[in-house]
Design an enzyme around this catalytic site. Structure first.
Site, PDB file in Angstrom:
ATOM      1  N   LYS A  40      21.538 -15.818   0.277  1.00 55.41           N
ATOM      2  CA  LYS A  40      21.427 -14.830  -0.797  1.00 55.41           C
ATOM      3  C   LYS A  40      22.775 -14.150  -1.027  1.00 55.41           C
ATOM      4  O   LYS A  40      23.507 -13.878  -0.065  1.00 55.41           O
ATOM      5  CB  LYS A  40      20.356 -13.801  -0.408  1.00 55.41           C
ATOM      6  CG  LYS A  40      19.992 -12.804  -1.485  1.00 55.41           C
ATOM      7  CD  LYS A  40      18.829 -11.909  -1.028  1.00 55.41           C
ATOM      8  CE  LYS A  40      18.424 -10.878  -2.044  1.00 55.41           C
ATOM      9  NZ  LYS A  40      17.291 -10.051  -1.630  1.00 55.41           N
ATOM     10  N   SER A  94      13.213  -9.635  -4.485  1.00 51.60           N
ATOM     11  CA  SER A  94      14.503  -9.850  -5.096  1.00 51.60           C
ATOM     12  C   SER A  94      15.199 -11.131  -4.659  1.00 51.60           C
ATOM     13  O   SER A  94      16.170 -11.544  -5.280  1.00 51.60           O
ATOM     14  CB  SER A  94      15.421  -8.672  -4.766  1.00 51.60           C
ATOM     15  OG  SER A  94      15.643  -8.603  -3.361  1.00 51.60           O
ATOM     16  N   SER A 106      10.946  -8.403  -0.365  1.00 47.14           N
ATOM     17  CA  SER A 106      11.767  -9.331  -1.142  1.00 47.14           C
ATOM     18  C   SER A 106      11.888 -10.743  -0.608  1.00 47.14           C
ATOM     19  O   SER A 106      12.477 -11.596  -1.285  1.00 47.14           O
ATOM     20  CB  SER A 106      13.175  -8.765  -1.304  1.00 47.14           C
ATOM     21  OG  SER A 106      13.187  -7.875  -2.376  1.00 47.14           O
TER      22      SER A 106
HETATM   23  N1  GLN Z   1      10.610  -4.973  -4.827  1.00 41.77           N
HETATM   24  C1  GLN Z   1      11.047  -3.930  -3.949  1.00 41.77           C
HETATM   25  C2  GLN Z   1      12.089  -3.106  -4.638  1.00 41.77           C
HETATM   26  O1  GLN Z   1      12.322  -3.320  -5.768  1.00 41.77           O
HETATM   27  C3  GLN Z   1      11.558  -4.516  -2.665  1.00 41.77           C
HETATM   28  C4  GLN Z   1      12.904  -5.086  -2.776  1.00 41.77           C
HETATM   29  C5  GLN Z   1      13.412  -5.671  -1.501  1.00 41.77           C
HETATM   30  O2  GLN Z   1      12.664  -5.928  -0.554  1.00 41.77           O
HETATM   31  N2  GLN Z   1      14.712  -5.867  -1.440  1.00 41.77           N
HETATM   32  O3  GLN Z   1      12.675  -2.240  -4.071  1.00 41.77           O
END
Ligand code: GLN
Length: 470
Positions: free
Chosen positions: A58, A133, A157
């Site tokens: 990532k 994400s 995410s």
């Molecule tokens: N979807 C969650 C957020 O927007 C978690 C994101 C993540 O785990 N990086 O914060």
């Protein structure tokens, strides 16, 4: 096939599929081929447990051989001075990192639509999101380009995109994998996570990157178990808790049915199913959306146009340069979080929001500790829905935030969780089950996941893969 030819094929696959899926922000052809040649010459190194294995990373995990953009204009093609510890350990073990994957900007999002470099498409249906994400890493694995990829987790995410893409995704215990070189989003929640086509892929990667790191004081000096060796242990008499009160409002009917079926399947495999409760879990998103933005407002203060990446043109004063750089460099969701975070930390509101959220966080954690007196793992859906359409929730941040209703509580508690494919919807979209365990129980979660995968495989593949089959 020689290592070089094999890597060449993987790079070709990555490039060809990227036109349709946009899962990679950079594909490192020259670097990866050079490394393949080097590794081929030193084949005798026995320590290299994943000699020549292609891995995607990532783009918020630092790599000194290429960019680390965090999916943001403000970093752009910023190139770190060092490798993240996880990357360093993978390289020591013989991995070949073939590219950096697309992501929601600074890992904020659940659909990948917040990337400054375009949405990632779900290979099961390209009109749908892959989740976020870490959607780029999920798609790189689901489409068959690589067997495993690194992502990051702050609230779901890795698990949520794993669920949307029909693969396995692990969020480890806080402190299991070093965060050194993972660009900070919310430091008390962030962990590097792992995607695999199977639990075995994850077990192999986790064995390499887990453990104490002198560069990260929050890593624990706790023995790393034999994750691979424990994958096939008998799961008879393992106790799996079901917090059924959470299977309510907002949960898609097909997802519910599929997870209920999975619970039955675990019973058939010999596990004991126990009903239990997590009374404070209903507050997890409220707590998460106070604590994580608070940490964002502090962590993202460093991006000011002076030290990293992008600097806006045309400013006349230092303050104007900061303002313009942040105005042009950050996307809407990141700005929303910075503002929210600044607000909940401001004097007069700190006690009412931030301090209160920390108290509820302690209660949430206590719920889990009580639960694990009665069971070895807890099962829930990973996400309340299957992959939604691109654009469906992008104008409604609150609807988007609900994607993490089953996952964020584990980040708040610091405990590990895994998403495993457990079925398909009538629209042929994958559904994931989530298993959550106590601190350092990744071995148990991987064992439970692996046995499930072997006995109840998905038997379906995405529409778009490297060769039409995995
Ligand atoms: N979807 C969650 C957020 O927007 C978690 C994101 C993540 O785990 N990086 O914060």
């Amino acid at each position: 096939m020689s290592l070089r030819l094999n890597i060449e094929k993987i790079l070709d696959n990555a490039e060809n599929l990227n036109e349709k899926l946009n899962s990679f922000l950079s594909i490192e052809r020259e670097y990866a081929l050079e490394r393949a040649d080097k590794l081929e010459k030193n084949f005798s190194d026995k320590k290299q447990t994943i000699h020549g294995v292609a891995i995607a990373v990532k783009d918020n995990i630092c790599t000194k051989f290429t960019q680390t953009s965090c999916g943001s204009r403000i970093l752009g093609n910023y190139r770190p001075q060092y490798n993240a510890t996880a990357v360093e350990k993978l390289l020591d073990a013989g991995a070949i990192i073939v590219g950096k994957t697309n992501m929601d900007e600074f890992a904020m999002g659940s659909s990948n639509e917040n990337s400054a470099f375009g949405s990632v498409k779900n290979p099961w249906d390209t009109t749908r999101v892959p989740g976020g994400s870490s959607g780029g890493s999920a798609v790189a694995v689901a489409s068959g380009v690589v067997r495993a990829a690194l992502g990051s987790e702050t609230g779901g995410s890795v698990r949520q995109p794993a669920s949307f893409c029909g693969i396995v995704g692990l969020k480890p215990t806080y402190g299991r994998i070093s965060r050194y070189g993972l660009v900070a989003f919310a430091s008390s929640l962030d962990q590097i996570g792992i995607f695999g086509q199977t639990s075995k892929d994850i077990a192999e990667v986790l064995s390499i990157i887990a453990g104490r790191d002198a560069h990260d004081a929050t890593t624990a000096d706790i023995t790393v178990p034999d994750y691979v060796g424990e994958l096939n242990k008998d799961i008879k008499n393992k106790k799996i808790g079901v917090p059924r009160a959470l299977f309510g409002e907002g949960l898609d009917e097909e997802v519910r049915n599929s997870v209920e079926q999975a619970i039955e399947n675990y019973r058939k495999l010999g596990a004991e199913i126990v009903e239990m409760e997590l009374p404070h879990s209903k507050y997890s998103l409220a707590v998460y959306y106070i604590i994580s933005p608070a940490e964002v407002s502090s962590n993202l203060a460093r991006f000011d146009g002076v030290r990293y990446g992008f600097r806006a043109e045309g400013a006349h004063t230092l303050r104007e340069m900061y303002n313009l750089t942040r105005e042009e460099g950050f996307g809407a969701e990141v700005k929303r979080r910075i503002m929210l975070g600044t607000y909940v930390l401001s004097s007069g509101y700190y006690e009412a929001y931030y301090a209160k959220a920390q108290k509820v966080r302690a209660l949430l954690k206590q719920d889990f500790m009580n639960a694990f007196e009665k069971c070895d793992a807890i099962i829930t859906p990973t996400a309340p829905t299957t992959a939604f359409k691109i654009g469906e929730k992008s104008d409604d941040p609150l609807a988007m935030y609900l994607s993490d209703v089953y996952t964020a509580s584990t980040n708040l508690a610091g405990i590990p969780g895994i998403s495993v494919p457990c079925g398909l919807s009538s629209e042929n979209l994958p559904i994931g089950l989530q298993l959550v365990g106590k601190n350092w129980s990744e071995n148990i979660l991987l064992n439970l996941a692996n046995v499930y995968e072997n006995e109840f495989p998905l038997n379906a593949k995405p529409q778009i893969t490297v060769d039409g089959k995995l």
